[in-house]
Design a protein around this motif. Structure first.
Motif, PDB file in Angstrom:
ATOM      1  N   ALA A  17       0.982  -1.111  -0.138  1.00  0.00           N
ATOM      2  CA  ALA A  17      -0.157  -0.165   0.021  1.00  0.00           C
ATOM      3  C   ALA A  17       0.827   1.371  -0.008  1.00  0.00           C
ATOM      4  N   ALA A  18       1.896   1.321   0.689  1.00  0.00           N
ATOM      5  CA  ALA A  18       2.947   2.333   0.789  1.00  0.00           C
ATOM      6  C   ALA A  18       3.647   2.660  -0.369  1.00  0.00           C
ATOM      7  N   LEU A  19       3.889   1.390  -1.253  1.00  0.00           N
ATOM      8  CA  LEU A  19       4.447   1.745  -2.429  1.00  0.00           C
ATOM      9  C   LEU A  19       3.629   2.430  -3.488  1.00  0.00           C
ATOM     10  N   ALA A  20       2.110   1.606  -3.593  1.00  0.00           N
ATOM     11  CA  ALA A  20       1.048   2.120  -4.471  1.00  0.00           C
ATOM     12  C   ALA A  20       0.823   3.794  -4.162  1.00  0.00           C
ATOM     13  N   ALA A  21       0.897   4.199  -2.856  1.00  0.00           N
ATOM     14  CA  ALA A  21       0.768   5.625  -2.563  1.00  0.00           C
ATOM     15  C   ALA A  21       1.875   6.434  -2.972  1.00  0.00           C
ATOM     16  N   ALA A  22       3.037   6.063  -2.866  1.00  0.00           N
ATOM     17  CA  ALA A  22       4.184   6.700  -3.561  1.00  0.00           C
ATOM     18  C   ALA A  22       4.229   6.901  -4.779  1.00  0.00           C
ATOM     19  N   TYR A  23       4.078   5.847  -5.528  1.00  0.00           N
ATOM     20  CA  TYR A  23       3.932   5.839  -7.093  1.00  0.00           C
ATOM     21  C   TYR A  23       2.969   6.805  -7.506  1.00  0.00           C
ATOM     22  N   ARG A  24       1.539   6.720  -6.779  1.00  0.00           N
ATOM     23  CA  ARG A  24       0.403   7.637  -7.087  1.00  0.00           C
ATOM     24  C   ARG A  24       0.993   9.176  -6.947  1.00  0.00           C
ATOM     25  N   THR A  25       1.586   9.391  -6.074  1.00  0.00           N
ATOM     26  CA  THR A  25       1.979  10.903  -5.650  1.00  0.00           C
ATOM     27  C   THR A  25       2.938  11.290  -6.802  1.00  0.00           C
ATOM     28  N   ARG A  26       3.717  10.193  -7.396  1.00  0.00           N
ATOM     29  CA  ARG A  26       4.396  10.727  -8.537  1.00  0.00           C
ATOM     30  C   ARG A  26       3.810  10.829  -9.910  1.00  0.00           C
ATOM     31  N   GLY A  27       2.472  10.551  -9.949  1.00  0.00           N
ATOM     32  CA  GLY A  27       1.674  10.760 -10.922  1.00  0.00           C
ATOM     33  C   GLY A  27       1.578   9.348 -11.768  1.00  0.00           C
ATOM     34  N   ALA A  28       1.937   8.218 -11.222  1.00  0.00           N
ATOM     35  CA  ALA A  28       2.079   7.023 -11.887  1.00  0.00           C
ATOM     36  C   ALA A  28       0.468   6.374 -12.016  1.00  0.00           C
ATOM     37  N   ASP A  29       0.202   5.625 -12.941  1.00  0.00           N
ATOM     38  CA  ASP A  29      -0.720   4.765 -12.987  1.00  0.00           C
ATOM     39  C   ASP A  29      -0.744   3.702 -12.275  1.00  0.00           C
ATOM     40  N   VAL A  30      -1.486   3.204 -11.238  1.00  0.00           N
ATOM     41  CA  VAL A  30      -1.076   2.232 -10.424  1.00  0.00           C
ATOM     42  C   VAL A  30      -2.238   1.058 -10.473  1.00  0.00           C
ATOM     43  N   LEU A  31      -2.186  -0.388 -10.581  1.00  0.00           N
ATOM     44  CA  LEU A  31      -3.116  -1.275 -10.448  1.00  0.00           C
ATOM     45  C   LEU A  31      -2.614  -1.841  -9.095  1.00  0.00           C
ATOM     46  N   ALA A  32      -3.355  -1.655  -8.055  1.00  0.00           N
ATOM     47  CA  ALA A  32      -3.322  -2.281  -6.805  1.00  0.00           C
ATOM     48  C   ALA A  32      -3.827  -3.532  -6.731  1.00  0.00           C
ATOM     49  N   THR A  33      -3.175  -4.647  -6.463  1.00  0.00           N
ATOM     50  CA  THR A  33      -3.920  -5.820  -6.253  1.00  0.00           C
ATOM     51  C   THR A  33      -3.560  -6.409  -4.929  1.00  0.00           C
ATOM     52  N   ASP A  34      -4.483  -7.495  -4.662  1.00  0.00           N
ATOM     53  CA  ASP A  34      -4.506  -8.148  -3.513  1.00  0.00           C
ATOM     54  C   ASP A  34      -5.442  -9.285  -3.343  1.00  0.00           C
ATOM     55  N   VAL A  35      -5.377 -10.142  -2.305  1.00  0.00           N
ATOM     56  CA  VAL A  35      -6.715 -11.109  -1.920  1.00  0.00           C
ATOM     57  C   VAL A  35      -7.653 -10.240  -1.129  1.00  0.00           C
ATOM     58  N   ALA A  36      -7.255  -9.350  -0.381  1.00  0.00           N
ATOM     59  CA  ALA A  36      -7.795  -8.399   0.357  1.00  0.00           C
ATOM     60  C   ALA A  36      -8.780  -7.529  -0.331  1.00  0.00           C
ATOM     61  N   GLU A  37      -9.832  -6.901   0.467  1.00  0.00           N
ATOM     62  CA  GLU A  37     -10.696  -5.706  -0.198  1.00  0.00           C
ATOM     63  C   GLU A  37      -9.987  -4.434  -0.210  1.00  0.00           C
ATOM     64  N   GLY A  38     -10.459  -3.532  -0.913  1.00  0.00           N
ATOM     65  CA  GLY A  38      -9.916  -2.369  -1.105  1.00  0.00           C
ATOM     66  C   GLY A  38      -8.835  -2.124  -2.012  1.00  0.00           C
ATOM     67  N   VAL A  39      -8.662  -2.734  -2.899  1.00  0.00           N
ATOM     68  CA  VAL A  39      -7.750  -2.816  -3.974  1.00  0.00           C
ATOM     69  C   VAL A  39      -8.294  -2.485  -5.358  1.00  0.00           C
ATOM     70  N   ASP A  40      -7.725  -2.307  -6.341  1.00  0.00           N
ATOM     71  CA  ASP A  40      -8.140  -2.054  -7.691  1.00  0.00           C
ATOM     72  C   ASP A  40      -8.668  -3.612  -8.287  1.00  0.00           C
ATOM     73  N   LEU A  41      -7.845  -4.706  -7.859  1.00  0.00           N
ATOM     74  CA  LEU A  41      -8.188  -5.958  -8.722  1.00  0.00           C
ATOM     75  C   LEU A  41      -7.814  -6.847  -7.721  1.00  0.00           C
ATOM     76  N   ARG A  42      -8.662  -8.172  -7.480  1.00  0.00           N
ATOM     77  CA  ARG A  42      -8.392  -9.139  -6.773  1.00  0.00           C
ATOM     78  C   ARG A  42      -7.443 -10.012  -7.380  1.00  0.00           C
ATOM     79  N   LEU A  43      -6.193 -10.229  -6.704  1.00  0.00           N
ATOM     80  CA  LEU A  43      -5.218 -11.190  -7.361  1.00  0.00           C
ATOM     81  C   LEU A  43      -4.522 -12.016  -6.323  1.00  0.00           C
ATOM     82  N   ASP A  44      -4.951 -13.330  -6.406  1.00  0.00           N
ATOM     83  CA  ASP A  44      -4.258 -14.242  -5.775  1.00  0.00           C
ATOM     84  C   ASP A  44      -3.057 -14.959  -6.278  1.00  0.00           C
TER      85      ASP A  44
END
Length: 251
Positions: A17-44
């Motif tokens: 989550a910290a890396l995703a936030a840091a990249y977004r602060t730089r203006g990057a397009d981020v696809l945040a994935t996880d098995v947990a909720e609250g992300v852009d895409l579920r990815l096991d």
């Protein structure tokens, strides 16, 4: 400058989550994935189908990928005669084969682009091997080897690879700790809970190191000091590791 396109696994919390936030602060397009909720895409990361869906999403949305960050992982460990073989299989499936699957999924795309960066989040345990953590150490060492091999194999295609090896930092990873060696697990959980740095600190150092083109990233002073001791004075390092092992006998 064109915004970077970044996919991060294990991005619901902690370092991901910290890396995703840091990249977004730089203006990057981020696809945040996880098995947990609250992300852009579920990815096991243990699912080939989930990885294929992630690749399809990237191709459909962006047409390519600049940075793949294999961050998802689980915590495990235990003394050699306490940790069960199922623990070894579990931690290997998630922490190693999860990264292998991610790498294999996106390498064809990166080779076609002739550009890209693969970042694998390992641990200081991949370089420095304390007692009581054989399974975790072995898998993280394999991640270091995987990353180095990836960088060598893909260099001709303009694709780079970096591995991140932090020491203990405060993270929710221990919430998913499992294993039969509960006494040792409590020791590690205490070390994580009392660590001086948090995920935002590590993420800041990781991005700075990637900007410098570093392939082996030791993002905190404790990690740098421990690895330096191993390289500089192997006898002192071995003695330190054996003293730590002796303390486990009291558990």
């Amino acid at each position: 400058m064109t915004p970077q396109r970044v996919l991060i696994t294990g991005a619901a919390a902690g370092l991901g989550a910290a890396l995703a936030a840091a990249y977004r602060t730089r203006g990057a397009d981020v696809l945040a994935t996880d098995v947990a909720e609250g992300v852009d895409l579920r990815l096991d990361v243990t699912s080939d189908d989930d990885w294929a869906a992630a690749r399809d999403r990237v191709e459909r949305t962006w047409g390519g990928l600049d940075v793949l960050i294999n961050n998802a992982g689980v915590a495990g460990g235990g003394r050699l005669d306490v940790a069960g073989i199922d623990e070894w299989r579990w931690i290997t499936e998630v922490n190693l084969f999860g990264m292998v699957r991610g790498t294999r999924t996106f390498v064809p795309m990166l080779k076609r682009q002739r550009a890209g960066l693969i970042v694998n989040v390992a641990s200081l345990a991949g370089l420095v091997h304390p007692a009581g953590m054989a399974g975790y150490n072995a898998v993280k060492a394999a991640v270091v080897a995987l990353t180095e091999t990836t960088g060598h194999e893909l260099a001709a295609y303009g694709v780079r690879a970096s591995v991140v090896c932090p020491s203990y930092f405060r993270t929710g990873l221990m919430e998913n700790l499992r294993g039969e060696d509960q006494a040792f697990g409590a020791v590690v959980a205490h070390l994580v809970a009392t660590a001086p740095l948090g995920p935002d600190d590590i993420a800041t150092e990781v991005l700075a190191a990637l900007d410098r083109g570093e392939e082996l990233i030791l993002p905190d002073e404790a990690a740098r000091a421990a690895y330096d001791l191993k390289l500089r004075d192997r006898a002192a390092y071995d003695e330190q590791m054996r003293q730590q092992a002796d303390r486990l006998r009291a558990l």
